[in-house]
Design a protein around this motif. Structure first.
Motif, PDB file in Angstrom:
ATOM      1  N   LEU A   1      31.863  45.587  44.609  1.00  0.00           N
ATOM      2  CA  LEU A   1      32.082  46.222  45.889  1.00  0.00           C
ATOM      3  C   LEU A   1      32.760  45.629  46.638  1.00  0.00           C
ATOM      4  O   LEU A   1      33.677  46.399  47.415  1.00  0.00           O
ATOM      5  CB  LEU A   1      30.697  46.640  46.513  1.00  0.00           C
ATOM      6  N   ALA A   2      32.856  44.288  46.865  1.00  0.00           N
ATOM      7  CA  ALA A   2      33.788  43.315  47.722  1.00  0.00           C
ATOM      8  C   ALA A   2      35.045  43.478  46.999  1.00  0.00           C
ATOM      9  O   ALA A   2      35.950  43.476  48.049  1.00  0.00           O
ATOM     10  CB  ALA A   2      33.026  42.182  47.587  1.00  0.00           C
ATOM     11  N   ALA A   3      35.164  43.603  45.776  1.00  0.00           N
ATOM     12  CA  ALA A   3      36.684  43.753  45.304  1.00  0.00           C
ATOM     13  C   ALA A   3      37.284  44.910  45.752  1.00  0.00           C
ATOM     14  O   ALA A   3      38.388  44.915  46.261  1.00  0.00           O
ATOM     15  CB  ALA A   3      36.558  43.494  43.814  1.00  0.00           C
ATOM     16  N   ARG A   4      36.511  45.963  45.684  1.00  0.00           N
ATOM     17  CA  ARG A   4      37.292  47.405  46.138  1.00  0.00           C
ATOM     18  C   ARG A   4      37.675  47.422  47.638  1.00  0.00           C
ATOM     19  O   ARG A   4      38.634  47.834  48.107  1.00  0.00           O
ATOM     20  CB  ARG A   4      36.197  48.421  45.857  1.00  0.00           C
ATOM     21  N   ARG A   5      36.651  46.808  48.386  1.00  0.00           N
ATOM     22  CA  ARG A   5      36.915  46.915  49.843  1.00  0.00           C
ATOM     23  C   ARG A   5      38.353  45.689  50.312  1.00  0.00           C
ATOM     24  O   ARG A   5      38.521  45.878  51.270  1.00  0.00           O
ATOM     25  CB  ARG A   5      35.684  46.348  50.715  1.00  0.00           C
ATOM     26  N   ALA A   6      38.363  44.738  49.207  1.00  0.00           N
ATOM     27  CA  ALA A   6      39.455  43.939  49.473  1.00  0.00           C
ATOM     28  C   ALA A   6      40.627  44.476  48.973  1.00  0.00           C
ATOM     29  O   ALA A   6      41.778  43.767  49.188  1.00  0.00           O
ATOM     30  CB  ALA A   6      39.290  42.554  48.794  1.00  0.00           C
ATOM     31  N   GLY A   7      40.816  45.569  48.359  1.00  0.00           N
ATOM     32  CA  GLY A   7      41.748  46.181  47.766  1.00  0.00           C
ATOM     33  C   GLY A   7      42.370  45.456  46.328  1.00  0.00           C
ATOM     34  O   GLY A   7      43.583  45.716  46.040  1.00  0.00           O
ATOM     35  N   ALA A   8      41.490  44.546  45.897  1.00  0.00           N
ATOM     36  CA  ALA A   8      41.782  44.106  44.506  1.00  0.00           C
ATOM     37  C   ALA A   8      41.151  44.780  43.260  1.00  0.00           C
ATOM     38  O   ALA A   8      40.035  45.591  43.453  1.00  0.00           O
ATOM     39  CB  ALA A   8      41.229  42.587  44.504  1.00  0.00           C
ATOM     40  N   LEU A   9      41.714  44.699  42.349  1.00  0.00           N
ATOM     41  CA  LEU A   9      40.861  44.971  40.967  1.00  0.00           C
ATOM     42  C   LEU A   9      39.879  44.314  40.531  1.00  0.00           C
ATOM     43  O   LEU A   9      39.846  43.121  40.727  1.00  0.00           O
ATOM     44  CB  LEU A   9      42.133  45.185  39.705  1.00  0.00           C
ATOM     45  N   GLY A  10      38.911  45.006  39.826  1.00  0.00           N
ATOM     46  CA  GLY A  10      37.611  44.394  39.617  1.00  0.00           C
ATOM     47  C   GLY A  10      37.459  44.368  38.018  1.00  0.00           C
ATOM     48  O   GLY A  10      37.716  45.289  37.246  1.00  0.00           O
ATOM     49  N   ILE A  11      37.139  43.065  37.702  1.00  0.00           N
ATOM     50  CA  ILE A  11      36.826  42.743  36.162  1.00  0.00           C
ATOM     51  C   ILE A  11      35.145  42.338  36.143  1.00  0.00           C
ATOM     52  O   ILE A  11      34.835  41.436  37.013  1.00  0.00           O
ATOM     53  CB  ILE A  11      37.647  41.725  35.767  1.00  0.00           C
TER      54      ILE A  11
END
Length: 230
Positions: free
Chosen positions: A180-190
């Protein structure tokens, strides 16, 4: 032939507990001890589901489930007790399979990476030695940002530390809070399964790839755009 701009080398922002080190259950036990010391009895599974959140949100979420209320001072005391209880178990924590090799491989290929954890420096720095990392390893802890996961602050700070645009970074984490934090940072999540969350949970939270552990991710780096020539 017209020259096109070269794509940036991917960068990685790693969570710590459950992602690089096998420490989730030590944290669960430490929280259980800290809560029990204040007369709060919670099942282990309820505690585990919140691991990865910032300490303040973690406590608030658990208190909401119990209907109890604590003062700011009591919450601070609870977090301090948890940290002390975790330190007592730190000798039983080990790197997850492939974690040391994965970080070494990324470094050898010139791929930027940093660690961004909801833990405080007091406990997070204990992991550097077991991972064979120097003290100047790019590391962002809860002490350094205003808010922790699921807010994006840790990963935004991690990206800034290695001088990459968060949109060109991939966040590697084991919990839905990381993703969730990755999405809010605009990054891809693994997502990694090594923290106890299921594949479908991680994918629903935004993981575009899910691996068993760091060793599995290392074997499949080509899927993430990391090539031998990078």
């Amino acid at each position: 032939m017209e020259d096109f701009p070269q794509a940036p080398v991917p960068a990685f922002l790693f969570d710590l507990d459950g992602t690089l080190i096998d420490s989730v259950y030590q944290h669960v036990v430490a929280w259980r001890q800290a809560l029990s010391g204040m007369g709060i009895d919670l099942s282990v599974w309820r505690i585990h589901r919140r691991i990865g959140m910032s300490g303040g949100l973690f406590v608030n979420a658990l208190l909401r489930e119990t209907g109890l209320k604590l003062t700011r001072e009591e919450i601070d005391e609870l977090q301090g007790t948890h940290a002390a209880a975790y330190e007592e178990q730190a000798r039983s924590v080990r790197p997850l399979p492939g974690a040391v090799e994965l970080l070494a491989e990324l470094t050898s290929r010139g791929v930027p990476w940093a660690i961004a954890t909801s833990g405080y420096a007091r406990t997070a720095r204990l992991a550097l030695g077991m991972l064979g990392l120097p003290e100047d390893t790019p590391l962002v802890t809860r002490d350094l940002v205003r808010r922790a996961k699921p807010d994006p602050d840790l990963f935004l700070a991690g990206a800034a530390l290695v001088r990459v645009d968060p949109r060109h970074a991939m966040v590697v984490g084991d919990s839905v809070w990381d993703l969730l934090a990755a999405r809010r940072a605009g990054a891809l999540g693994i997502g990694l399964l090594s923290g106890g969350y299921g594949r479908e949970e991680l994918e629903r939270a935004g993981a575009f790839r899910v691996y068993d552990d760091p060793a599995d991710m290392l074997d499949r780096l080509d899927e993430l755009g990391v090539r031998q020539s990078d």
